[in-house]
Design an enzyme around this catalytic site. Structure first.
Site, PDB file in Angstrom:
ATOM      1  CG  LEU A  17      31.543  -5.386  48.101  1.00  0.00           C
ATOM      2  CD1 LEU A  17      30.780  -6.482  47.366  1.00  0.00           C
ATOM      3  CD2 LEU A  17      32.913  -5.178  47.451  1.00  0.00           C
ATOM      4  CE  LYS A  18      29.988  -0.819  56.735  1.00  0.00           C
ATOM      5  NZ  LYS A  18      31.287  -1.128  57.338  1.00  0.00           N
ATOM      6  CB  ILE A 442      46.070   4.311  74.860  1.00  0.00           C
ATOM      7  CG1 ILE A 442      47.121   3.269  75.248  1.00  0.00           C
ATOM      8  CG2 ILE A 442      46.574   5.084  73.659  1.00  0.00           C
ATOM      9  CD1 ILE A 442      48.412   3.835  75.823  1.00  0.00           C
ATOM     10  N   GLY A 443      43.549   6.188  76.334  1.00  0.00           N
ATOM     11  CA  GLY A 443      42.590   7.270  76.133  1.00  0.00           C
ATOM     12  C   GLY A 443      41.148   6.830  76.092  1.00  0.00           C
ATOM     13  NE  ARG A 526      37.966   0.748  60.037  1.00  0.00           N
ATOM     14  CZ  ARG A 526      37.211   1.489  60.832  1.00  0.00           C
ATOM     15  NH1 ARG A 526      36.105   0.994  61.353  1.00  0.00           N
ATOM     16  NH2 ARG A 526      37.550   2.728  61.122  1.00  0.00           N
ATOM     17  CG  ASP A 610      46.627   9.717  70.928  1.00  0.00           C
ATOM     18  OD1 ASP A 610      47.421   9.323  71.791  1.00  0.00           O
ATOM     19  OD2 ASP A 610      45.387   9.730  71.098  1.00  0.00           O
ATOM     20  CD  GLU A 676      50.630  -2.668  67.944  1.00  0.00           C
ATOM     21  OE1 GLU A 676      49.922  -1.765  67.467  1.00  0.00           O
ATOM     22  OE2 GLU A 676      50.968  -3.664  67.314  1.00  0.00           O
ATOM     23  CG  HIS A 705      44.959  -4.523  68.125  1.00  0.00           C
ATOM     24  ND1 HIS A 705      46.094  -4.138  68.794  1.00  0.00           N
ATOM     25  CD2 HIS A 705      44.555  -3.447  67.409  1.00  0.00           C
ATOM     26  CE1 HIS A 705      46.375  -2.877  68.482  1.00  0.00           C
ATOM     27  NE2 HIS A 705      45.464  -2.434  67.648  1.00  0.00           N
TER      28      HIS A 705
HETATM   29  N1  GLN Z   1      43.646   8.108  72.216  1.00  0.00           N
HETATM   30  C1  GLN Z   1      43.211   7.229  71.188  1.00  0.00           C
HETATM   31  C2  GLN Z   1      42.356   6.131  71.792  1.00  0.00           C
HETATM   32  O1  GLN Z   1      42.623   5.711  72.853  1.00  0.00           O
HETATM   33  C3  GLN Z   1      44.375   6.604  70.457  1.00  0.00           C
HETATM   34  C4  GLN Z   1      43.936   5.737  69.308  1.00  0.00           C
HETATM   35  C5  GLN Z   1      45.033   5.275  68.396  1.00  0.00           C
HETATM   36  O2  GLN Z   1      46.171   5.227  68.758  1.00  0.00           O
HETATM   37  N2  GLN Z   1      44.704   4.872  67.211  1.00  0.00           N
HETATM   38  O3  GLN Z   1      41.414   5.656  71.209  1.00  0.00           O
HETATM   39 ZN    ZN Z   2      47.147   3.259  69.306  1.00  0.00          ZN
END
Ligand code: GLN
Ligand code: ZN
Length: 768
Positions: A17-18, A442-443, A526, A610, A676, A705
Site C-alpha cells: 500500500l505504501k 540538535i545533532g 510511512r 535525546d 521545540e 519541519h
Molecule cells: N539528535 C537527533 C537528531 O538530531 C534528535 C532527533 C529527534 O529529536 N527526534 O536527529
Molecule cells: Zn527533536
C-alpha cells in the site's frame, strides 16, 4: 463462542500500500491501479482470516491513509479550505482525501494539510478532525458500503468497523472558540443513523463501534453523551448487533457506564488490564455479551495459551460459552503482518513470536482449546505453545546475570549528579567558556541521498568498510569545518553514520533483534520497523565514541556527544512482556550510562541524551502518570549522572506540551534542555518561566519541519520573546530538532541567520 478480529494491518506484508500510494502521488500510476492494490489487499486480508476460521471478519478497517480521516470524509466534516479541491474538474473523492491528509500544492492552489497526532499511546498517527461552531455533517462517502459489498462478493458477511460517535468527536479539535465539540453529537447522530440504515439494507448483521475513549478519564458530560447516543442508536435499530470495542487500558471507573450502554457485546482489553475481568464479570448484565481481548494486538510475542484459557474458562463458567467472544486486544494495525517472511531470524527466538497473521491463528486456536472436547491436534498445539513459552523463559539468550545484578545494585546516588546545578554551572563555564546565547544544533545534519546511498551500498557489500568509513569521515569533517566557519559555538558531528536514532543503538546492544519485514504503519505511507527487545540489555562495546572522538579531533571547538535516551529507545521498540517496562528501561539506562562514561573519558565535554519520546510514554490515565514519570526520570538520571561536574549534559525533546510535566522535566536535572518552540511562537516557554525552571534552555528558534527559511529578524524576535520570560544567562540558541530531513541549502541559510541573530542579540543585551 465466537472469534473476531478488530482490524487487520492494511499496509500489506510487503508494504504494497505504501508503494502504491507513493506512486500514485508522484503520478507514476493511475487511480485504477491504486484502487486495484487496495482491493487486492482487502481480499488477501479477508482470505487470511477466513481460512484461519475467524467467525466475524472486519471490513472498513482498510484505509488508504488513516481510519479517522476515512470517518471524517464519511461524515462530511470537510474543512472549508478544501472546497477548492472539490470544485476542480475531474477531482475524485480520493484526491480530496489525500489533499486533507497531505495538503494540496499544485495548479495554483496552496492548501495546508490537516493536523496529525498520536493515536492514544501508540506510535500510529491519525489525522485530527477539525470542527467549527455550527459544524454540519452529512453522509459523504460510500467507502464503508462498498467494502461491505466487496466482502459479500468474496463470500463474507463482514462486520463493519466504525469509530464510535463519541470517540470520533473527542478525537477532533475545535477550530474556533465558543462551543464544545461534544455538543456536536446531535448533528452527528443522524449521519450515523443513515450509515446504519444502509448497512442494514445491505444485510449487515453486526457492527463494531470503536470507543477507546472509554478507557480514559471522562467527564460527567461525556458519560451522559455516551448514554444518550447509544440509547438513540438502539431505539432505531433494535435488531442490529452492536459491539463496543475498548482497548489500550482497563475500563476502571467507566465500567458501570460501559456495561450500561444498550449494545450487545462489550470488548475489553485483557492484555493491558487482565485484573479488570473479575469486576466485569460481577457487573455485566445478562443482556450483554463479553469479548475478551486476550491476544496482544500491540506486541510481537506468542500468546500464553494456558494463561489465556484460564481467563476464557472463567468467563465461560460465569456467562456460558454463547456469550463469550475471543479476539486480539486491539486492532492488529499495530503489529507487523506476517512472521513467515522472517527467514533470517534466529529460529529459537522466532519460535517465541507471532505477527498479525499468526495472531489470527492464535485466536482460533484458543476457541478450539476452550471447547469442551478439544481435538488431538489442538491439544498438541497447546503442548507446543507451552514448550515454546518455557523455552523462552529458560533460554540463556534472554538472561544475563551480570545485567540483572547491576540493575539490582543501582542506588539513589547512581541517579544523582555529584553536585547541584548551581555548582556545576560555574564549573562548566570555567572549562567551556561559552558566550552569552551560545549556539548549537540538535545533532543530525542533512542525510542526503548520497549519504543514504553509501549506507545502502555498504550494506550490500558494494562498498568496503574502509571506503564507507572514509566517505563518512569526509562528510563529518566537512560539516565540522562548515559549523566552524559560520561561528556555531557547540558543534555536532552530524550523525551521518546513523540510519535511525533508535536502530543505531539497538544494533550495537545485546538483547535487541531486528526483523526484515516487521513494518508497522506510523502515518499515511510511512512505516517503521521497531527493534525487538527480547533479552537483558547490555552494551558490549562503545557505540558512538569513534565518531564523536573523530569529530572532536578535527576542531578546537567543543563537539557534543549524541545519544538516544533510555526512555526513547524503550518507547520506540517492541518490548519484552516478561518483565515490567521500567526494568527494561533501567537496563538500557545502564548501557547508556556506560556510553556517557566512555565519551567523557574520550574527552567529550558536552553530551546530549535525546528523550523526544518521554512524553508520549505517559499512561492514558492521569492516575498512572506519577509512577511512570518516576521511573522514566530515574532512567534518564541513571544514564546521565555518572559524570564529573564539568561535563555538561544536554537533553532534547520535541513536542510542545510541557505544562503538565514541567516539574518532572526539571527533575531530570539536565544542565541544558533544547526544545521545540518556534511553531508555538515561544508560547510554551511560559511553562518553564512560570515554573522558574532553574537550568539552561534552548528554545528552538527555527522550525525544521518545514522547508521555509526563517529570517534573522524573525529569530531575533523569537529570542526577544524568550528573553522576556527566561533570564538571558539561561538561554541557548538552536533549531527545533535535528536537520536530517532538510536540504543543505536551506540548512545553511537558516543557520547562518540563526548565528547572526544570536550574536546581535548578545551585543544588544551587553550594551543595555
Ligand atoms: N539528535 C537527533 C537528531 O538530531 C534528535 C532527533 C529527534 O529529536 N527526534 O536527529
Ligand atoms: Zn527533536
Amino acid at each position: 463462542m465466537q472469534t473476531h478480529i478488530l482490524g487487520y494491518p492494511r499496509i500489506g506484508s510487503k508494504r504494497e500500500l505504501k508503494k502504491a500510494c507513493e506512486q500514485y502521488w508522484s503520478g507514476k500510476i493511475l487511480l485504477e491501479e491504486l484502487l486495484q492494490t487496495g482491493s487486492n489487499l482487502r481480499n488477501q486480508n479477508w482470505n487470511i482470516q477466513k481460512e484461519a476460521g475467524i467467525d466475524l471478519i472486519p471490513c472498513n478497517d482498510f484505509s488508504y491513509y488513516d481510519h479517522v480521516l476515512d470517518m471524517t470524509l464519511t461524515v462530511g466534516a470537510i474543512p472549508i479550505r478544501y472546497h477548492e479541491v472539490i470544485m476542480k474538474e475531474n477531482s475524485t473523492e480520493l484526491d480530496l482525501y489525500f489533499a486533507m491528509a497531505r495538503g494540496y500544492q499544485k495548479e495554483g492552489l496552496d492548501i495546508t494539510a490537516m493536523e496529525m497526532t498520536k493515536w492514544f499511546d501508540t506510535n500510529y498517527h491519525y489525522i485530527v478532525p477539525e470542527f467549527i461552531k455550527n459544524q454540519k455533517f452529512r453522509l459523504n462517502s460510500n467507502k464503508i458500503f462498498n467494502e461491505f459489498a466487496d466482502a459479500k462478493q468474496a463470500g463474507i458477511i463482514a462486520k463493519p468497523v466504525i469509530i464510535g460517535p463519541i470517540s470520533y468527536l473527542l478525537l477532533g479539535k475545535e477550530k474556533e472558540p465558543g462551543f464544545d465539540k461534544l455538543d456536536l453529537a446531535e448533528n452527528l447522530l443522524p449521519v450515523y443513523i443513515e450509515i446504519l440504515e444502509k448497512l442494514q439494507e445491505q444485510e449487515a448483521k453486526c457492527i463494531q463501534f470503536d470507543e477507546p475513549f472509554l478507557v480514559l478519564d471522562l467527564t460527567e458530560k461525556t458519560k451522559e453523551k455516551y448514554k444518550w447516543v447509544y440509547g438513540e442508536i438502539r431505539k432505531k435499530f433494535p435488531k442490529l448487533k452492536f459491539i463496543i470495542a475498548t482497548y489500550f487500558d482497563g475500563l476502571k471507573d467507566n465500567l458501570s457506564l460501559a456495561v450500561s450502554l444498550p449494545v450487545n457485546v462489550l470488548h475489553v482489553d485483557l492484555v493491558r488490564n487482565p485484573k479488570q475481568l473479575d469486576e466485569i464479570l460481577n457487573t455485566i448484565p445478562e443482556t450483554l455479551d463479553l469479548s475478551l481481548g486476550i491476544v496482544d494486538g500491540r506486541n510481537i510475542w506468542k500468546s500464553d495459551y494456558e494463561k489465556s484459557l484460564y481467563y476464557i474458562k472463567k468467563c465461560i463458567e460465569k456467562l456460558g460459552s454463547e456469550r463469550v467472544f475471543i479476539a486480539p486486544s486491539c486492532s492488529l494495525l499495530h503489529s507487523p503482518c506476517d512472521l513467515d517472511f522472517e527467514t533470517n531470524l534466529n529460529p529459537e527466538i522466532k519460535n517465541w513470536l507471532a505477527f498479525a497473521k499468526q495472531k489470527v491463528d492464535e485466536v482460533v486456536k484458543l476457541k478450539e482449546l476452550a471447547n469442551e472436547n478439544p481435538t488431538n491436534k489442538s491439544l498438541m498445539e497447546f503442548a507446543e505453545n507451552k514448550e515454546s513459552l518455557s523455552s523462552r523463559k529458560m533460554s540463556p539468550l534472554i538472561h544475563n546475570e551480570v545485567v540483572k545484578q547491576r540493575v539490582n545494585a543501582v542506588t539513589e546516588t547512581d541517579a544523582k549528579r555529584k553536585n547541584s546545578f548551581r555548582l556545576r554551572k560555574a564549573a562548566q563555564q570555567k572549562v567551556l567558556q561559552l558566550p552569552l546565547f551560545p549556539t548549537t544544533t540538535i545533532g543530525s545534519f542533512p542525510q542526503t541521498t548520497e549519504v543514504r546511498a553509501w549506507r545502502a551500498k555498504f550494506k550490500k557489500g558494494e562498498l568496503t568498510a574502509q571506503q564507507y568509513d572514509a566517505l563518512l569521515k569526509k562528510e563529518t569533517q566537512r560539516t565540522i569545518r562548515w559549523q566552524e566557519e559560520i561561528g556555531i559555538d557547540v558543534l555536532v558531528h552530524g550523525e551521518f553514520e546513523r540510519n535511525d536514532m533508535v536502530e543505531y543503538f539497538g544494533e550495537q546492544m545485546d538483547g535487541f533483534l531486528f526483523s526484515k519485514n516487521g513494518w508497522v504503519q506510523s502515518y499515511g505511507s510511512r512505516c517503521v520497523k521497531p527493534p525487538i527487545i527480547f533479552g537483558d540489555i547490555s552494551r558490549p562495546n562503545p557505540m558512538t565514541v569513534y565518531w564523536s572522538h573523530y569529530a572532536q579531533s578535527q576542531t578546537e571547538k567543543w563537539v557534543k556527544g549524541m545519544l538516544t535516551g533510555p526512555v526513547t529507545i524503550l518507547q520506540w521498540s517492541f518490548v519484552r512482556n516478561d518483565q515490567p517496562r521500567s526494568e527494561t528501561c533501567k537496563q538500557i539506562a545502564l548501557a547508556i550510562r556506560d556510553e556517557v562514561a566512555d565519551l567523557e573519558k574520550a574527552g567529550i565535554k558536552i553530551i546530549q541524551i535525546d528523550e523526544p519520546a518521554i512524553r508520549e510514554g505517559l499512561p492514558l490515565r492521569k492516575n498512572d502518570w506519577e509512577n511512570y514519570l518516576k521511573w522514566a526520570v530515574e532512567a534518564f538520571k541513571i544514564s546521565s549522572s555518572g559524570v564529573e561536574d564539568t561535563t555538561q549534559i544536554h537533553t532534547h525533546m520535541c513536542y510542545s506540551e510541557f505544562n503538565d510535566i514541567i516539574k518532572n522535566i526539571a527533575d531530570m536535572d539536565a544542565d541544558v534542555i533544547t526544545i521545540e518552540c518556534s511553531r508555538s511562537q515561544m508560547e510554551l516557554l511560559n511553562a518553564f518561566a512560570d515554573f522558574k525552571y532553574p537550568n539552561e534552555i534552548g528554545p528552538g528558534v527555527y522550525d525544521i519541519h518545514s522547508p521555509r527559511i526563517p529570517s534573522k529578524e524573525e529569530m531575533i524576535e523569537l529570542l526577544q520573546k524568550a528573553k522576556s520570560v527566561i533570564p538571558a544567562d539561561q538561554l541557548w540558541v538552536n533549531p527545533d530538532c535535528g536537520l536530517k530531513t532538510r536540504h543543505w541549502d536551506e540548512t545553511k541559510k537558516a543557520l547562518i541567520s540563526m548565528v547572526a541573530a544570536a550574536k546581535e542579540s548578545a551585543v544588544v543585551f551587553e550594551n543595555n
